[in-house]
Design an enzyme around this catalytic site. Sequence first.
Site: not given
Length: 820
Positions: A424-426
């Site tokens: 997530n949101e890397n």
Amino acid sequence: MKRVKLVFLLGLLVCSQYVFAQNKQRLTHNWEYLKGDLGGIWEAIRPVKEGNPESVPLWEKVNLPHCFNALDGVDPDVNYYQGPGWYRTLLDLKNPYTEGRSLLHFEGAGQKTQVYIYDKKVAEHVGGYDEWTADITDAVNAFKKTDVFQKQFKGKVPLSIRCDNSRDLEMIPSSLSDFNVYGGLYRYLNLVYTPKVAVDKIFAAASVDAKGSLGKLNISGRLLNPEGIDTVSLKIEVKDPEGKTLGSWENQMKAFNGDKALWETSIKSPRLWSPERPVLYTVQTTVTARGIAHVHTEKIGFRNFEFVKKGPFMLNGKRLLLRGTHRHEDHAGVAAAMTEEMIRQEMQMMKDMGVNFIRLGHYQQSRIVLDLCDSLGILVWEEIPWCRGGLGGEVYKEQGRRMLTNMIEQHYNHASVIIWGLGNENDWPGDFNEFDEQKIRTFMKELNDLSHKLDPSRKTAIRRCDFCKDIVDVYSPSIWAGWYRGIYTEYKEASKKEFERVEHFLHVEWGGDSHAGRHSESPDKALSAVQTGVGTDERDGDASLFGGSARVSKDGDWSESYIVNLIDWHLKEQENMPWLTGAAYWPFKDFSTPVRPDNPVPYMNQKGVVERDFSKKEAYYVFQSYWTKTPMVHIYGHSWPVRWGDAGEQKMVKVYSNCAEAELFLNGKSMGKKKRNSQSYPAAGLKWMVKYQPGKNEIKVVATTKDGKTISDEIVQEYQTEKWDKPAKLVLEKLSEKDNIAVIQVKLLDKNNILCLDARSYITFGLTGDGKLIDDQGTSSGSRKVQLYNGRALISVDLNKGKSVASVKSDGLPSAFVEL
């Protein structure tokens, strides 16, 4: 579908999804807890004489599950505690199996855990969200041979556990994540007895064609056999939902290491699992060695799903619009340590809202959650907590691989799971001096390959990392129309644009914050300053309430009135997007976060449709009106006691209902009937322009279903026509008292004692005397520091059968007091 044998996983000590049905008990009572560290394990087990004032450190009595951060996660005055903590208890072990094994099964503990029997460390684990098992058999047997077993501990076994949620850049998840990285034994801990040979895991791959004509079941397994007993008997039975045996397989064989394919069978025309009919079958496996049997049970479901390329989502051959939300493991007063009853209530509330899909953000969650998704009929995207910060070194990456492996193995059989989330949101840097997109892509591809190797039947997905969107099966971009960027009427256009950029699109995370109890007569006012046509994605820093371009998240009023408009528009549009797989609102319930200290309730993400204590916001009913079939009707404004405006001014009254028609009454007089039309915005056409009378107004609605049945709802609202001047004083009063709990309210008035209905000042409650504020709950009425909602705020006080004086203060105003 055959289970892939994973040679590199041999020796991993992880427990089965359904721990052995016989001889399992939750260790909930008779625990002591110490915040902070010890000088050594001896300090946890040394003799302590009753009432000895020189015994240090002092421990407190607790029950499990327990979280270090039950209250300080939302304390407005401190950073939440991140560090070690200890738990201790005495075990009364009574293993019924001759030479059997005694296991401690952890359903989750944060974030690094060490386990001691007396003074011997017997196990340790890194990771706060996956399950794991400590075999304490040998250590217990050795301790029982010592003198102190009987003399000091009276035949009981001292168990000590150290948990640690200290900040560590080489740990997943990042402390930059928009949620607290909690510490403690915050999920259930079980004592499990097994015979010498037991079933460790059963992998039951259930599949069916889209027509549902033929179900296939491929079963493989893994044994718990630490002593290497060489011959076992295995029996597998498949039972229908009523418990009738449909087929069985039995064999005597050499005991095996690792995974072994056991049985393939088929079921003609199985009853299909779906959100409407979550039908579950049972796979029962019995292993017998040296005359002792051990039974292991799994629930499975037959369903066929497909993300159509450049198209919608299909379940069992028919299009299903995924109507979703999200869940964080967080609750008022306990933080992550939610009991099974709390979890069950939460999941049922989701189902009652009409949810058929959930993304479990941003980590593997409790088996209780997954079991409920199976039985309630809620499809699942579950993900590992690789969230923000960048990419660490080999220790970091190995944890990511291990977390993914454990998540898939432990939740492999759940019919509800359709997606394994890899991150997530890397694309969010911060933890390391290097941020290399290519290295992140390489690791993401490794995780994607590992997921497909472990489980070829499910899809992979990530959210918001555009430079990796081509790696996974399903991608969710950032679309926050009307909150972090753009206006909500841009939602469909923005979604279609993102849909065309990938082969399989699913929109998770949309919505906005609302301060429970705050309402507005002009909620969309902030939209006029927001630039359109520049995208609707959230960007780094958009959560800040300061600086940057105009956006509703910064410049809006954070009212429930605005959020119901935003949600209403999104749901209206989703009904006319035939290519849409689905969307998931972020999140179902408000949750705590370290990165939002300046929110109306400090340290709370307030985007939920219910508060942190399950109190429903108005938005809950908007979802119900679009997503549910059981007749419902709700007048907007149950938590809006005072509206305002000019005398004779027309005001809109909105009704949210799934019924065909509704009639509104104001002060006993009919305002006419309206027919529901989902495309008539707002409130699907159930809106009336009416003239309130100054003072008290009674509003009632009667809704009629297609088959002529009626249901009703009613509220009372004051209408204030007096105009207020600048705030001048605070008034504190007791509203009610029940069971020794008093509710107090502060109002902000002008110099003429007129309520300042648009006031949003921060106020801080205080108390002296015998009682105690019920605060640090992370709710609008359970926080000692909170922004006013329409010029008022509430909090409760435990009077403790005594006398107290409550206070309230706000910058620039005289403090106010009330005796209780």
